[in-house]
Enzyme design. Structure first.
Site, PDB file in Angstrom:
ATOM      1  N   LEU A 159       2.446  63.615  -2.206  1.00 57.27           N
ATOM      2  CA  LEU A 159       3.546  64.476  -2.656  1.00 57.27           C
ATOM      3  C   LEU A 159       4.793  64.310  -1.801  1.00 57.27           C
ATOM      4  O   LEU A 159       5.906  64.499  -2.271  1.00 57.27           O
ATOM      5  CB  LEU A 159       3.103  65.948  -2.624  1.00 57.27           C
ATOM      6  CG  LEU A 159       1.953  66.341  -3.557  1.00 57.27           C
ATOM      7  CD1 LEU A 159       1.539  67.780  -3.310  1.00 57.27           C
ATOM      8  CD2 LEU A 159       2.351  66.147  -5.010  1.00 57.27           C
ATOM      9  N   GLY A 160       4.600  63.980  -0.527  1.00 57.04           N
ATOM     10  CA  GLY A 160       5.742  63.826   0.368  1.00 57.04           C
ATOM     11  C   GLY A 160       5.271  63.511   1.772  1.00 57.04           C
ATOM     12  O   GLY A 160       4.089  63.641   2.109  1.00 57.04           O
ATOM     13  N   GLY A 162       6.755  63.549   6.086  1.00 56.18           N
ATOM     14  CA  GLY A 162       7.789  63.952   7.031  1.00 56.18           C
ATOM     15  C   GLY A 162       7.349  63.674   8.446  1.00 56.18           C
ATOM     16  O   GLY A 162       6.329  63.005   8.688  1.00 56.18           O
ATOM     17  N   GLY A 163       8.119  64.191   9.383  1.00 54.15           N
ATOM     18  CA  GLY A 163       7.827  63.945  10.783  1.00 54.15           C
ATOM     19  C   GLY A 163       6.539  64.568  11.256  1.00 54.15           C
ATOM     20  O   GLY A 163       5.987  64.173  12.281  1.00 54.15           O
ATOM     21  N   PHE A 164       6.002  65.550  10.503  1.00 57.12           N
ATOM     22  CA  PHE A 164       4.815  66.256  10.956  1.00 57.12           C
ATOM     23  C   PHE A 164       3.592  65.978  10.097  1.00 57.12           C
ATOM     24  O   PHE A 164       2.562  66.605  10.270  1.00 57.12           O
ATOM     25  CB  PHE A 164       5.084  67.766  11.007  1.00 57.12           C
ATOM     26  CG  PHE A 164       6.133  68.128  12.006  1.00 57.12           C
ATOM     27  CD1 PHE A 164       5.842  68.167  13.353  1.00 57.12           C
ATOM     28  CD2 PHE A 164       7.422  68.407  11.593  1.00 57.12           C
ATOM     29  CE1 PHE A 164       6.814  68.490  14.279  1.00 57.12           C
ATOM     30  CE2 PHE A 164       8.398  68.737  12.515  1.00 57.12           C
ATOM     31  CZ  PHE A 164       8.093  68.778  13.857  1.00 57.12           C
ATOM     32  N   GLY A 165       3.694  65.040   9.159  1.00 53.21           N
ATOM     33  CA  GLY A 165       2.512  64.707   8.399  1.00 53.21           C
ATOM     34  C   GLY A 165       2.817  64.308   6.968  1.00 53.21           C
ATOM     35  O   GLY A 165       3.966  64.321   6.513  1.00 53.21           O
ATOM     36  N   VAL A 167       1.625  64.871   2.830  1.00 55.89           N
ATOM     37  CA  VAL A 167       1.068  65.905   1.960  1.00 55.89           C
ATOM     38  C   VAL A 167       0.566  65.263   0.674  1.00 55.89           C
ATOM     39  O   VAL A 167       1.286  64.470   0.044  1.00 55.89           O
ATOM     40  CB  VAL A 167       2.116  66.994   1.633  1.00 55.89           C
ATOM     41  CG1 VAL A 167       1.483  68.102   0.794  1.00 55.89           C
ATOM     42  CG2 VAL A 167       2.705  67.569   2.914  1.00 55.89           C
ATOM     43  N   LYS A 182      -2.153  68.839   3.693  1.00 52.66           N
ATOM     44  CA  LYS A 182      -1.251  68.216   4.664  1.00 52.66           C
ATOM     45  C   LYS A 182      -2.060  67.711   5.847  1.00 52.66           C
ATOM     46  O   LYS A 182      -2.823  68.450   6.457  1.00 52.66           O
ATOM     47  CB  LYS A 182      -0.199  69.219   5.148  1.00 52.66           C
ATOM     48  CG  LYS A 182       0.818  68.587   6.102  1.00 52.66           C
ATOM     49  CD  LYS A 182       2.000  69.501   6.360  1.00 52.66           C
ATOM     50  CE  LYS A 182       3.056  68.781   7.174  1.00 52.66           C
ATOM     51  NZ  LYS A 182       4.252  69.591   7.407  1.00 52.66           N
ATOM     52  N   ASP A 278      10.403  76.517  11.226  1.00 49.92           N
ATOM     53  CA  ASP A 278      10.837  75.306  10.526  1.00 49.92           C
ATOM     54  C   ASP A 278      11.367  75.641   9.136  1.00 49.92           C
ATOM     55  O   ASP A 278      10.974  75.034   8.138  1.00 49.92           O
ATOM     56  CB  ASP A 278       9.687  74.300  10.431  1.00 49.92           C
ATOM     57  CG  ASP A 278      10.179  72.867  10.261  1.00 49.92           C
ATOM     58  OD1 ASP A 278      11.372  72.610  10.545  1.00 49.92           O
ATOM     59  OD2 ASP A 278       9.390  71.999   9.863  1.00 49.92           O
TER      60      ASP A 278
END
Length: 479
Positions: A159-160, A162-165, A167, A182, A278
């Site tokens: 799904l997407g 980013g810097g933290f994982g 999803v 995630k 966040d």
């Protein structure tokens, strides 16, 4: 299986606890019932067992039991229990010699390949489970279940990222529930217990504008967080990078008020203070009716009402970080308000708080909105994709409120309760002419204990705006 049925006379409570064979008794019962049995239990009674079957033929055997009144029943010696009876007649093999060598070789090869497959499968689905996690019960997901739900974390389910994982979308086989999974890494085992405890606590949050955190899974150095699935994805894809679908102002304003309501619940209406840490458009998800829900609580921190938050590592996203958080490491509701201010401007202007690729003086969004206001035309900052279908008073309110929430001094920022009152029209927003404005205060760059944090970002991202000032001052004396 092992079953413990206990009735506590003083508490008038019955507990039923279940465990596999040779596994110690769990600390948490499977079922509990509060009921006064004094009118049911006689001085002399029979104690026995009953069983029932469904549509499938089954057999039930009680291999051993222990009973006691007014005390703890004696533990069973599991090694001394009888074996389960063999079911059905024992068939004699028809072939004893013909083809026996071939059969043995085949069985040996099958056994070796099966053992290799079993070892690989066990390693594949290995996860970490420690004693202290047993109390969390249903909040703990099995890695195998999440692996199957996401089809092995295939890219087509992504799904997407980013810097933290990353999803992934998944469907739980047990109840066909759509979820978002995630995958995040954790730097070390230190603090893992506290981190998981907070994740489980956050799982008890209930609000229409928050994405429900269903639970977690822990595997090696990795954490998997399981959320409700939001079919329309994150808000940022409707704002940035030439979106295929543009939200109109009514939809955007509804999302803004929804996120504000969710933050108010986190900060002041739940049993503890929850600081999200966040808040940004990419962490606001849209349900089937395009209602905004704040999600991704992987960085959230909790503390009791009336106490001070503890110092933590500086985490968050550049452009949404309050200046005092970068200096002290303390995150509190006011730092969330600062991030919400950046979020307000992002939604109203259709631009990210910091345009990393921009080399113009308008790279920092709040600077640009401030400059538009100082020239007497704050509406110049609105998203041109809104067209003419918008309520000018609401757009102007959101832009001005974004500047106020972005103030560098925490005590000047409004609370989320005040923010919601402004947005709902319950309280009139003060005239900007009555506020003393300056453009000196919040500096992205040197001189405010920000150096170490700035250097952690790549120079390519920082280049072009390391010395830009961010409009931060809507100072109202005596307010």
């Amino acid at each position: 299986m092992q079953v413990w049925v206990e009735y506590h006379g003083l508490e008038k409570k019955m507990d039923v606890t279940l465990a596999p064979f040779k596994v110690p008794k769990p600390s948490t019962p499977l079922l509990s019932l509060s009921r006064d049995l004094s009118s049911i239990v006689n001085r002399e009674m029979y104690v026995g067992f009953s069983s029932s079957t469904g549509s499938v033929l089954t057999s039930h055997y009680v291999l051993g039991w222990s009973f006691k009144v007014n005390g703890q029943a004696e533990e069973l010696t599991l090694s001394r229990l009888p074996k389960l009876p063999r079911l059905g007649p024992k068939k004699k093999p028809k072939v004893l010699t013909t083809g026996l060598p071939l059969i043995l070789v085949s069985l040996a090869l099958t056994g070796v390949s099966g053992a290799v497959y079993w070892v690989r499968r066990k390693r594949k689905f290995a996860e970490v489970v420690e004693d202290w996690e047993l109390e969390y019960g249903p909040h703990r997901f099995k890695f195998k279940d999440l692996y199957i739900a996401t089809k092995g974390f295939k890219d087509k389910e992504l799904l997407g990222a980013g810097g933290f994982g990353r999803v992934y979308r998944g469907v739980l086989s047990s109840n066909k529930l759509e979820v978002a999974v995630k995958r995040v890494s954790h730097e070390s085992r230190q603090g893992m217990r506290e981190f998981v405890a907070e994740i489980v606590s956050i799982g008890r949050l209930r609000h229409r504008n928050l994405v429900q955190l269903l639970g977690y899974c822990r595997r090696k150095g990795e954490l998997l967080l399981v959320y409700d699935y939001m079919p329309n994805g994150s808000l940022d894809k409707y704002l940035h990078d030439q979106p295929k679908v543009t939200l109109n102002w009514r939809q955007r304003f509804g999302v803004i008020k929804g996120v504000a309501s969710g933050l108010l619940y986190l900060h002041g209406e739940w049993e503890q203070v929850v600081v999200h840490r966040d808040v940004k458009a990419s962490n606001v998800l849209l349900d089937g009716e395009l209602n905004g829900r704040l999600g991704d609580f992987g960085l959230a921190r909790l503390y009791d009402h009336g106490t001070d938050p503890q110092t933590t590592h500086v985490v968050g996203t550049l452009g949404y970080l309050a200046p005092e958080h970068t200096r002290t490491g303390k995150a509190n509701p006011s730092t969330d308000v600062f991030a919400f201010g950046a979020f307000l401007l992002e939604v109203a202007c259709g631009r990210r708080p910091i345009e990393a690729q921009s080399t113009t003086e308008n790279a920092v969004l709040v600077d640009w909105v401030y400059s538009c206001w100082s020239k007497g035309n704050i509406m110049e900052a609105k998203d041109p994709n809104l067209g003419s279908d918008y309520v000018a008073e609401e757009v102007e309110l959101v832009l001005k409120l974004g500047l106020l929430c972005s103030h560098s001094e925490p005590e000047v920022r409004p609370t989320m309760r005040q923010v919601l009152q402004f947005l709902e029209g319950d309280v009139s927003f003060p005239e900007m002419s009555s506020l003393s404005l300056t453009s000196s205060g919040l500096i992205f760059g040197r001189g405010q204990g920000f150096d170490d944090y700035v250097m952690s970002y790549s120079s390519s991202v920082w280049k072009g705006f390391s010395n830009c000032s961010v409009a931060d001052s809507l100072v109202s004396e005596g307010r």
